[in-house]
Write a protein that holds these residues in place. Structure first.
Motif, short mmCIF file in Angstrom:
data_model
loop_
_atom_site.label_atom_id
_atom_site.label_comp_id
_atom_site.label_asym_id
_atom_site.label_seq_id
_atom_site.Cartn_x
_atom_site.Cartn_y
_atom_site.Cartn_z
N VAL A 17 46.21 13.90 33.76
CA VAL A 17 45.17 14.05 32.84
C VAL A 17 45.46 15.50 32.62
O VAL A 17 45.20 16.20 31.42
N LEU A 18 45.54 16.29 33.60
CA LEU A 18 45.64 17.87 33.65
C LEU A 18 46.93 18.30 33.38
O LEU A 18 47.27 19.15 32.54
N LEU A 19 47.99 17.81 33.84
CA LEU A 19 49.35 18.14 33.73
C LEU A 19 50.04 17.96 32.34
O LEU A 19 50.63 18.62 32.10
N PRO B 204 48.81 17.54 29.43
CA PRO B 204 48.50 18.73 28.30
C PRO B 204 49.09 20.22 28.61
O PRO B 204 49.41 20.71 27.94
N LEU B 205 49.08 20.22 29.84
CA LEU B 205 49.65 21.69 30.19
C LEU B 205 51.15 21.95 29.99
O LEU B 205 51.51 22.90 29.45
N GLU C 163 43.14 8.63 42.50
CA GLU C 163 42.32 9.52 41.89
C GLU C 163 43.38 10.78 41.63
O GLU C 163 43.18 11.45 40.63
N VAL D 219 44.16 12.11 37.81
CA VAL D 219 43.56 13.42 37.24
C VAL D 219 44.77 14.67 37.25
O VAL D 219 44.88 15.24 36.19
N GLY D 220 45.76 14.45 38.10
CA GLY D 220 47.07 15.12 37.70
C GLY D 220 47.69 14.81 36.50
O GLY D 220 48.02 15.93 35.94
#
Length: 156
Positions: free
Chosen positions: A32-34, A36-37, A25, A29-30
């Motif tokens: 998915v968030l990392l 685009p950043l 998980e 999540v990392g």
């Protein structure tokens, strides 16, 4: 026999057991968030670099042209400065234009204020050059500078 106290009793055990996977998980999540950043940081860095290059080109060309001795010297200086700044900042497809105030006569001329405008664009990273997507995903960048032309400007 004492009555049951919920705060001191052992927590009920999960009859199905701990089925989650925290590491999986966290990685999902990392990512998915990392991703685009990181893309945003890279894209903003490219835009900032091109903006600084366009601004430097406009400012240095305006200064070089306004301090030239004549029109031929001004053109040579503008070309040399624009080539140097374009190479330093990696500018591609630079559009350079001059304008003088007060308008109505040749530009540049003695005593006029020279306005230099530089236009370029930044293609966003990872955009493929198929179906003209790279030109659609390009960010236009404009920069301008003004400089007073010398009173001793001579037109040959």
């Amino acid at each position: 026999m004492h009555p049951s106290n919920p705060s001191t009793d052992a927590p009920p055990t999960d009859p199905l057991g701990d089925r989650g996977s925290a590491a999986l998980e966290f990685i999902l999540v990392g990512l998915v968030l990392l991703v685009p950043l990181v893309y945003l940081v890279v894209a903003l860095g490219l835009i900032q670099g091109q903006s600084l290059g366009a601004e430097a080109a406009a400012r240095h060309v305006a200064r070089a042209v306004s301090t030239a001795s004549d029109a031929d010297d001004a053109r040579a200086r503008a070309d040399a400065v624009l080539a140097a700044v374009s190479q330093e900042y990696g500018l591609d497809d630079v559009d350079l234009s001059f304008d003088c105030t007060p308008s109505g006569a040749a530009c540049p001329r003695a005593g006029a204020t020279l306005h230099v405008s530089v236009r370029t664009s930044v293609t966003l990273p990872l955009v493929p050059p198929v179906l003209d997507l790279d030109s659609i995903a390009a960010i236009p960048i404009d920069a301008s500078a003004a400089h007073k032309v010398s009173r001793f400007w001579s037109e040959r």
